[in-house]
Design a protein around this motif. Structure first.
Motif, PDB file in Angstrom:
ATOM      1  N   PHE A 143       0.775  -1.096  -0.129  1.00  0.00           N
ATOM      2  CA  PHE A 143      -0.143  -0.006   0.029  1.00  0.00           C
ATOM      3  C   PHE A 143       1.039   1.162  -0.114  1.00  0.00           C
ATOM      4  N   ASP A 144       0.735   1.901  -0.989  1.00  0.00           N
ATOM      5  CA  ASP A 144       1.896   2.884  -1.400  1.00  0.00           C
ATOM      6  C   ASP A 144       1.393   4.432  -1.514  1.00  0.00           C
ATOM      7  N   ASP A 145       2.088   5.185  -1.362  1.00  0.00           N
ATOM      8  CA  ASP A 145       1.745   6.726  -1.420  1.00  0.00           C
ATOM      9  C   ASP A 145       3.049   7.263  -2.054  1.00  0.00           C
ATOM     10  N   LEU A 146       2.691   7.862  -3.344  1.00  0.00           N
ATOM     11  CA  LEU A 146       3.726   8.335  -4.417  1.00  0.00           C
ATOM     12  C   LEU A 146       4.297   9.630  -3.884  1.00  0.00           C
ATOM     13  N   GLU A 147       3.926  10.175  -2.843  1.00  0.00           N
ATOM     14  CA  GLU A 147       4.498  11.595  -2.419  1.00  0.00           C
ATOM     15  C   GLU A 147       5.343  11.279  -1.021  1.00  0.00           C
ATOM     16  N   CYS A 148       5.385  10.089  -0.619  1.00  0.00           N
ATOM     17  CA  CYS A 148       5.779   9.529   0.853  1.00  0.00           C
ATOM     18  C   CYS A 148       7.307   9.054   0.679  1.00  0.00           C
ATOM     19  N   PRO A 149       8.268   9.909   1.129  1.00  0.00           N
ATOM     20  CA  PRO A 149       9.452   9.511   1.172  1.00  0.00           C
ATOM     21  C   PRO A 149       9.989   8.159   1.893  1.00  0.00           C
ATOM     22  N   TYR A 150       9.030   7.876   2.862  1.00  0.00           N
ATOM     23  CA  TYR A 150       9.565   6.476   3.257  1.00  0.00           C
ATOM     24  C   TYR A 150       9.352   5.397   2.300  1.00  0.00           C
ATOM     25  N   CYS A 151       8.109   5.738   1.592  1.00  0.00           N
ATOM     26  CA  CYS A 151       7.699   4.754   0.566  1.00  0.00           C
ATOM     27  C   CYS A 151       8.682   4.822  -0.665  1.00  0.00           C
ATOM     28  N   ALA A 152       9.325   5.746  -0.989  1.00  0.00           N
ATOM     29  CA  ALA A 152      10.386   5.991  -1.780  1.00  0.00           C
ATOM     30  C   ALA A 152      11.564   5.068  -1.181  1.00  0.00           C
ATOM     31  N   ARG A 153      11.924   5.122  -0.120  1.00  0.00           N
ATOM     32  CA  ARG A 153      12.876   4.327   0.467  1.00  0.00           C
ATOM     33  C   ARG A 153      12.835   2.906   0.283  1.00  0.00           C
ATOM     34  N   MET A 154      11.399   2.568   0.598  1.00  0.00           N
ATOM     35  CA  MET A 154      11.144   1.161   0.200  1.00  0.00           C
ATOM     36  C   MET A 154      11.016   0.482  -0.936  1.00  0.00           C
ATOM     37  N   HIS A 155      10.626   1.459  -1.775  1.00  0.00           N
ATOM     38  CA  HIS A 155      10.434   1.061  -3.100  1.00  0.00           C
ATOM     39  C   HIS A 155      11.987   0.880  -3.709  1.00  0.00           C
ATOM     40  N   GLN A 156      12.896   1.756  -3.489  1.00  0.00           N
ATOM     41  CA  GLN A 156      14.191   1.444  -3.923  1.00  0.00           C
ATOM     42  C   GLN A 156      14.847   0.305  -3.298  1.00  0.00           C
ATOM     43  N   GLN A 157      14.357  -0.233  -2.217  1.00  0.00           N
ATOM     44  CA  GLN A 157      14.961  -1.317  -1.563  1.00  0.00           C
ATOM     45  C   GLN A 157      14.149  -2.508  -2.390  1.00  0.00           C
ATOM     46  N   LEU A 158      13.005  -2.494  -2.731  1.00  0.00           N
ATOM     47  CA  LEU A 158      12.291  -3.533  -3.262  1.00  0.00           C
ATOM     48  C   LEU A 158      12.905  -3.797  -4.714  1.00  0.00           C
ATOM     49  N   PHE A 159      13.072  -2.495  -5.602  1.00  0.00           N
ATOM     50  CA  PHE A 159      13.564  -2.614  -6.829  1.00  0.00           C
ATOM     51  C   PHE A 159      14.800  -1.859  -7.085  1.00  0.00           C
ATOM     52  N   PRO A 160      16.008  -2.335  -7.382  1.00  0.00           N
ATOM     53  CA  PRO A 160      15.918  -3.728  -8.008  1.00  0.00           C
ATOM     54  C   PRO A 160      16.300  -4.936  -6.821  1.00  0.00           C
ATOM     55  N   ALA A 161      16.977  -4.706  -5.767  1.00  0.00           N
ATOM     56  CA  ALA A 161      17.346  -5.579  -5.198  1.00  0.00           C
ATOM     57  C   ALA A 161      16.794  -6.871  -4.546  1.00  0.00           C
ATOM     58  N   HIS A 214      12.046  10.771  -7.812  1.00  0.00           N
ATOM     59  CA  HIS A 214      12.234  12.356  -7.957  1.00  0.00           C
ATOM     60  C   HIS A 214      10.955  13.303  -7.524  1.00  0.00           C
ATOM     61  N   GLY A 215      10.964  12.656  -6.271  1.00  0.00           N
ATOM     62  CA  GLY A 215       9.486  13.389  -5.571  1.00  0.00           C
ATOM     63  C   GLY A 215       9.656  14.771  -5.145  1.00  0.00           C
ATOM     64  N   GLN A 216      10.871  14.998  -4.750  1.00  0.00           N
ATOM     65  CA  GLN A 216      11.353  16.379  -4.541  1.00  0.00           C
ATOM     66  C   GLN A 216      11.189  17.370  -5.772  1.00  0.00           C
ATOM     67  N   ASP A 217      11.442  16.823  -7.029  1.00  0.00           N
ATOM     68  CA  ASP A 217      11.275  17.582  -8.127  1.00  0.00           C
ATOM     69  C   ASP A 217       9.646  17.789  -8.275  1.00  0.00           C
ATOM     70  N   VAL A 218       8.972  16.846  -8.263  1.00  0.00           N
ATOM     71  CA  VAL A 218       7.499  17.310  -8.360  1.00  0.00           C
ATOM     72  C   VAL A 218       6.808  18.333  -7.424  1.00  0.00           C
ATOM     73  N   LYS A 227       1.723  23.608 -10.128  1.00  0.00           N
ATOM     74  CA  LYS A 227       2.652  23.239 -11.011  1.00  0.00           C
ATOM     75  C   LYS A 227       3.283  21.710 -10.699  1.00  0.00           C
ATOM     76  N   SER A 228       2.971  21.081  -9.647  1.00  0.00           N
ATOM     77  CA  SER A 228       3.096  19.862  -9.259  1.00  0.00           C
ATOM     78  C   SER A 228       2.148  18.948  -9.902  1.00  0.00           C
ATOM     79  N   TYR A 229       0.808  19.228 -10.256  1.00  0.00           N
ATOM     80  CA  TYR A 229       0.064  18.570 -10.848  1.00  0.00           C
ATOM     81  C   TYR A 229       0.454  18.671 -12.625  1.00  0.00           C
ATOM     82  N   GLU A 230       0.924  19.720 -13.026  1.00  0.00           N
ATOM     83  CA  GLU A 230       1.383  19.773 -14.292  1.00  0.00           C
ATOM     84  C   GLU A 230       2.479  19.042 -14.652  1.00  0.00           C
ATOM     85  N   THR A 231       3.444  19.036 -13.757  1.00  0.00           N
ATOM     86  CA  THR A 231       4.584  18.084 -13.724  1.00  0.00           C
ATOM     87  C   THR A 231       4.440  16.643 -13.734  1.00  0.00           C
ATOM     88  N   LEU A 232       3.146  16.323 -12.855  1.00  0.00           N
ATOM     89  CA  LEU A 232       2.968  14.857 -12.732  1.00  0.00           C
ATOM     90  C   LEU A 232       2.377  14.437 -14.188  1.00  0.00           C
TER      91      LEU A 232
END
Length: 327
Positions: A143-161, A214-218, A227-232
């Motif tokens: 169960f994921d939140d695309l703006e959550c920094p902890y989700c980003a950390r978990m995602h980068q542990q799942l993929f690719p390792a 690249h969550g911070q960029d959004v 602007k965030s919506y436009e970037t997405l």
């Protein structure tokens, strides 16, 4: 029946109230709810104090935790009544049912669970993009939140390792749970990801990979939501080009911003008692928060062995690089 005076016993409470490494919605409320059945409070102040002192001492309850006695009502156990006790720390509380003997001489804790009904083992994943082997015996649901920094950390542990370690033994499925109270663009991102998923599962994963890298960029330095919506939307269209999606169909979906499916997933998460992200469920066993990959692997290994599959040996530790946009 009696309380066992060990520090491990207290952990059943502490683990519920302890802060997890993840994104939490504001005003999470209670983890448990006091019973609404009719009953009577403990009116004897001496007995009430005796109960409080016993629970605090037996479970090593830290001083800053509050303890509130609920109502006393008949139980299904002869010679015992049911008594709800609520523990709290700041805004977070959890309520647990105890048993108190009718002669007021014994306090016990007993829970029963229906082994035939575990909602976490019956989460629908139909029509969701799958990463890994679609026929794998073990499923990792996040169960994921695309703006959550902890989700980003978990995602980068799942993929690719994690994916590389397990190969075709495991499949990964993401469900939407944007914490809209604290993450203003997460819902829009989830809708966009589903628009992409309607056409191509690999494009969906490319979009998820990019946003979690690249969550911070959004968000942007000025935190301008428009602007965030436009970037997405721009990122979604770029992903569409990479995977040759139907641009007209994608644009129509992005403009419509139909939140129905995302909100249904959010409601599902709420029904499961999920209060933060990331929240992994691996064949019914859950992981709350962004834990190190090695701990996630322990849970996956248990699920594999239960399914009759021998887990692979762990690889040499390596960094988890952010995946690039694209295939």
């Amino acid at each position: 029946m009696r309380l066992v005076p060990t520090r491990l016993a207290w952990l059943s409470f502490a683990l519920i109230l302890a802060a997890t490494v993840g994104c939490k919605a504001q005003g999470t409320g209670t983890n448990g709810a006091a019973t609404k059945e009719p009953g009577s409070p403990i009116k004897d102040p001496v007995l009430a104090r005796r109960i409080e002192v016993l629970v605090r001492s037996q479970f090593n309850l830290p001083p800053e935790y509050t303890l509130t006695l609920g109502t006393r009502k008949p139980s299904n156990f002869a010679g015992y009544d049911s008594l709800s006790i609520t523990l709290g720390r700041g805004p977070r509380t959890t309520t647990t049912e105890f048993l108190i003997s009718t002669d007021n001489k014994s306090l016990a804790r007993l829970e029963s669970f229906d082994l035939t009904k575990n909602p976490a083992q019956a989460i629908p994943v139909d029509n969701r993009p799958i990463r890994g082997n679609p026929a794998a015996k073990v499923t990792v649901i996040n169960f994921d939140d695309l703006e959550c920094p902890y989700c980003a950390r978990m995602h980068q542990q799942l993929f690719p390792a994690t994916l590389e370690r397990y190969g075709d033994k495991v499949r990964f499925v993401y469900k939407d749970d944007p914490l809209t109270e604290i993450h203003p663009w997460a819902l829009h991102a989830a809708v966009n990801s589903n628009c992409i998923a309607e056409q191509n599962g690999k494009a969906y994963w490319g979009y998820i990979d990019y946003l979690h890298a690249h969550g911070q960029d959004v968000t942007g330095e000025d935190r301008n939501l428009k602007k965030s919506y436009e970037t997405l939307d721009k990122i979604a269209r770029e992903q569409g080009k990479i995977f040759s999606l139907d641009a007209t169909q994608l644009d129509a979906c992005l403009q419509k911003q139909d939140e129905t499916a995302v909100r249904a997933s959010m409601k599902e998460a709420e029904a499961l008692g999920i209060e933060g992200t990331p929240f992994l469920i691996i064949d019914g066993e859950h992981i709350n928060g962004a834990l190190p990959a090695e701990q996630v692997w322990m849970v996956i290994d248990r699920a594999l062995r239960a399914a009759g599959v021998e887990p692979p040996p762990p690889p040499v530790n390596a960094p988890f690089p952010a995946p690039p946009l694209g295939k």
